[in-house]
Motif scaffolding. Structure first.
Motif, PDB file in Angstrom:
ATOM      1  N   ARG A 102       9.818 -25.363  28.555  1.00  0.00           N
ATOM      2  CA  ARG A 102       9.562 -24.306  27.576  1.00  0.00           C
ATOM      3  C   ARG A 102       8.339 -23.483  27.951  1.00  0.00           C
ATOM      4  N   LEU A 103       7.324 -24.108  28.526  1.00  0.00           N
ATOM      5  CA  LEU A 103       6.124 -23.388  28.932  1.00  0.00           C
ATOM      6  C   LEU A 103       6.464 -22.308  29.953  1.00  0.00           C
ATOM      7  N   ALA A 104       7.223 -22.689  30.974  1.00  0.00           N
ATOM      8  CA  ALA A 104       7.622 -21.718  31.998  1.00  0.00           C
ATOM      9  C   ALA A 104       8.501 -20.627  31.397  1.00  0.00           C
ATOM     10  N   GLU A 105       9.341 -21.001  30.425  1.00  0.00           N
ATOM     11  CA  GLU A 105      10.241 -20.036  29.785  1.00  0.00           C
ATOM     12  C   GLU A 105       9.456 -18.967  29.020  1.00  0.00           C
ATOM     13  N   ILE A 106       8.424 -19.395  28.288  1.00  0.00           N
ATOM     14  CA  ILE A 106       7.606 -18.441  27.532  1.00  0.00           C
ATOM     15  C   ILE A 106       6.864 -17.514  28.486  1.00  0.00           C
ATOM     16  N   LEU A 107       6.278 -18.087  29.522  1.00  0.00           N
ATOM     17  CA  LEU A 107       5.567 -17.265  30.506  1.00  0.00           C
ATOM     18  C   LEU A 107       6.507 -16.237  31.122  1.00  0.00           C
ATOM     19  N   ALA A 108       7.699 -16.655  31.501  1.00  0.00           N
ATOM     20  CA  ALA A 108       8.662 -15.747  32.128  1.00  0.00           C
ATOM     21  C   ALA A 108       9.066 -14.624  31.184  1.00  0.00           C
ATOM     22  N   LYS A 109       9.218 -14.956  29.907  1.00  0.00           N
ATOM     23  CA  LYS A 109       9.599 -13.939  28.920  1.00  0.00           C
ATOM     24  C   LYS A 109       8.570 -12.821  28.848  1.00  0.00           C
ATOM     25  N   HIS A 110       7.301 -13.172  29.052  1.00  0.00           N
ATOM     26  CA  HIS A 110       6.221 -12.187  28.996  1.00  0.00           C
ATOM     27  C   HIS A 110       5.885 -11.604  30.370  1.00  0.00           C
ATOM     28  N   GLY A 111       6.665 -11.990  31.382  1.00  0.00           N
ATOM     29  CA  GLY A 111       6.470 -11.418  32.711  1.00  0.00           C
ATOM     30  C   GLY A 111       5.476 -12.154  33.565  1.00  0.00           C
ATOM     31  N   PHE A 112       5.171 -13.416  33.248  1.00  0.00           N
ATOM     32  CA  PHE A 112       4.223 -14.208  34.020  1.00  0.00           C
ATOM     33  C   PHE A 112       4.927 -15.452  34.557  1.00  0.00           C
TER      34      PHE A 112
END
Length: 691
Positions: free
Chosen positions: A255-265
């Motif tokens: 989930r951590l990677a998913e949130i970062l990816a959603k914001h472009g990070f």
């Protein structure tokens, strides 16, 4: 970011003491059944901020980590000094995001780290530096740079990074924007700064500097973020442990990677996916169905090109634009292929942010590209991007409802007819609304449709002298029709609906008529996506007084940024993704009705496609009918249909869109919205020197 550093912390508290009595105290009200943690934060865009999507990834990570442990989070934003003071005095539970500071462990407990600032050297693009930045020892790097002048924010992590390098020439300022201005003016040689903060500041406040500055790779250090919990709070240790447990579980399940990816990070933005002896290409693209198919099928390209490794950032359209511009603004070179639209191509080409595309192989069949689409991705007949798919605006309608009402949709409806049809078919009590239109405010949302309506009513954004033409009869007539259609015959909360929301409503049978992008046709014709597919047909977008500019043209294309270090490999991928070969591959794997639309003439001569896609003739008719050189009834100085291709348009367009949204909500009159729009656009055009 100058949080909880030794010098800044004491200095900021001292400076703010005299103003303390003027500032309201933070009060913790009665808690609900779910326990609440109260945290304070300074807005640190693009990581955390009240006006960001989900208030930024830091806010989202912290909230979800606590929520997993049954704790509710409230984050209140304050200036840095006030936030620090509140946390130090124990009036809140903690402060974020901060760097860990060994000198303040008597006051705070620091959480486990999560991704934060990426600090490095920002310089002018034309500043030549001969130093091996790959050296592992930071002191060795700065030793080689001893003859240069450095800009630092006092009390920041950047200052601590070189505090021992007494031999360097250092100039201290209070914020990063001042350093960026000094760098651009050649008053310093380097600014030590977080990469993404630098990009955000340039894009939002110094757009004329985009592409003029350069972030030096690799970065010097990644500075992780923490929450600092106030030790004086009896719950500090428990909150620390709960957050750390929630954060650990988010890392474990992705989930951590998913949130970062959603914001472009990403967790490891600089080495992610890179393999030895392979050229690694990062592709930035929008999260629509066609691009997701491209990502899925890209393994075929890698199989044919084993020396190339593809990496992807698939983002919401708004986030994508910000990340791409951030990359361009500091010449970062993170992206190798950028998915851009019709608005960006002429502006980015003019500024040399993307490279011209030449020497296409004969098998690419450039002559097969639809002429209006080719013009859409060209500047002065020079190609700057390869078109992936093209769309126009059309009118979708329910044939079963029209038949029941005894009315017939013409191939070329007018807005007066659409108003009459929507009135007759509007049945809120049965859960069917007369029409669905984009209501969400934004230059690419509600204003895309409204601008085509203005064109057809005989209006335009500007006259030939670039003077705004918004407070006019033509604009008033168009906006009045738009507001009437939505308020009288639209679904509840239409003000919040954009393309995706209306597509879902239409697929579920909630709208009798929908005016929007032709790209939706493939989803609507797919019986697996909509049980009503057999009752859905499409005709041309409505017109008012004139055909000029009544339907938009938008092309999603693949462009190669000038900052890419792998232009040849990137161009090779872009050619493959927009080729006849790729279209055939999609047809084989997904079906002909889901191949990218609107770019190649040969597709519309393919019997298998025409049979699978009954909407195809209307799509091609609308795209072929678009005349970029006569998109307004009266002559205008621009070539856009639903936008004006100047850098100022996105900001002005968003503001005008919001004013019209206020008129839609009946907060202001249409007359007032247009008058205010006229004033703000005129002011910006004067400032920008158009007249």
């Amino acid at each position: 970011m100058n949080w909880l550093q030794p010098m800044a912390f004491a200095e900021l508290l001292r400076k703010r003491k005299m103003l303390w009595f003027l500032l309201p105290l933070v009060c913790i009200g009665s808690l609900s059944a779910k326990e609440q943690v109260l945290l304070v934060a300074e807005q640190h865009v693009p990581y955390i901020g009240i006006n960001m999507p989900n208030q930024g990834y830091v806010h989202q990570i912290v909230s979800e980590a606590f929520n997993r442990q049954g704790i509710r989070v409230k984050i209140v934003y304050y200036p840095a000094a006030r936030a620090q003071k509140l946390a130090t005095e124990g009036k809140v539970d903690g402060v974020l995001p901060v760097y860990e500071n060994n000198l303040l462990t008597d006051t705070f407990l620091y959480s486990k780290p999560f991704p934060g600032d990426v600090i490095g050297l920002l310089k002018r693009k034309d500043t030549e530096v001969s130093v091996d930045i790959d050296k592992k020892n930071i002191n060795a790097i700065f030793s080689e740079l001893r003859n240069y002048h450095f800009g630092l924010v006092r009390g920041s992590a950047s200052e601590q990074l070189i505090e021992e390098a007494q031999y360097l020439s250092k100039q201290y300022v209070s914020n990063n924007l001042i350093n960026i201005d000094k760098l651009y003016a050649k008053r310093i040689d380097f600014a030590l700064i977080d990469k993404f903060s630098a990009g955000h500041l340039i894009v939002s406040q110094r757009p004329h500097m985009i592409g003029k500055l350069e972030f030096v790779y690799p970065p010097l250090v990644d500075k992780a973020f923490h929450i600092a919990f106030t030790k004086s709070n009896v719950n500090a240790q428990r909150y620390l442990e709960l957050f750390n447990q929630g954060l650990a579980s988010m890392g474990a399940d992705g989930r951590l990677a998913e949130i970062l990816a959603k914001h472009g990070f990403s967790i490891s933005p600089f080495n992610e996916g890179k393999e030895a002896n392979k050229t690694s290409l990062l592709i930035g693209t929008v999260n629509n169905a066609d691009m997701l198919i491209l990502k899925d099928l890209s393994s075929h390209f890698e199989a044919s090109n084993p020396n190339i490794k593809l990496r992807w950032k698939v983002l919401d359209e708004g986030v994508l634009r910000k990340r791409l511009l951030t990359d361009l603004s500091i010449h970062a070179g993170e992206f190798d292929v950028m998915t851009i639209g019709s608005y960006e191509v002429p502006i980015w080409a003019k500024n040399d942010w993307i490279v011209p595309i030449d020497s296409l192989p004969q098998k690419y069949a450039l002559d097969d590209i639809v002429e209006s689409v080719k013009n859409d991705v060209s500047v002065n007949e020079q190609l700057y991007a390869l078109p992936f798919y093209a769309e126009s605006s059309v009118t979708y309608y329910r044939t079963d409802l029209f038949k029941q009402a005894g009315i017939v949709m013409p191939q070329q409806p007018t807005f007066e007819q659409i108003y009459d049809f929507a009135n007759k078919l509007n049945s809120p009590e049965e859960g069917v609304y007369g029409i669905c239109l984009r209501g969400k405010a934004g230059w690419g949302s509600n204003l895309a449709l409204i601008t085509t309506m203005v064109n057809s009513y005989g209006g335009s954004w500007f006259d030939l002298d670039w003077r705004p033409q918004i407070a006019t009869k033509e604009w008033h007539n168009a906006v009045s029709m738009y507001v009437d259609l939505i308020t009288k015959f639209g679904p509840p909360n239409a003000i919040d609906n954009n393309y995706i929301e209306n597509l879902n409503l239409f697929k579920r049978g909630k709208c009798a008529i929908w005016i929007d992008a032709s790209i939706a046709a493939s989803a609507l014709a797919d019986s697996t996506q909509s049980e009503l597919s057999r009752h859905i047909k499409m005709v041309n977008a409505p017109i008012a007084l004139h055909k000029n500019g009544s339907n938009w043209l938008w092309t999603w294309s693949l462009a190669i940024p000038s900052s890419s270090s792998h232009k040849d490999a990137a161009t090779k991928f872009a050619q493959w993704a927009t080729s006849k070969e790729y279209i055939q591959l999609v047809a084989e794997k997904y079906g002909w009705h889901l191949v990218p639309q609107g770019t190649r003439k040969s597709l519309y001569e393919n019997e298998a496609y025409i049979k699978a896609a009954p909407f195809a003739p209307v799509v091609m008719e609308t795209i072929n009918s678009i005349d970029l050189y006569h998109s307004t009834f009266k002559p205008s100085p621009y070539l856009g249909v639903q936008f004006v291709p100047i850098p100022e348009f996105t900001s002005m367009g968003d503001q005008v869109a919001e004013l019209i949204a206020k008129a839609l909500r009946k907060e202001i009159t249409i007359e007032f919205a247009l008058k205010q729009s006229q004033n703000l656009v005129e002011r910006q055009m004067r400032i920008s020197g158009y007249f």
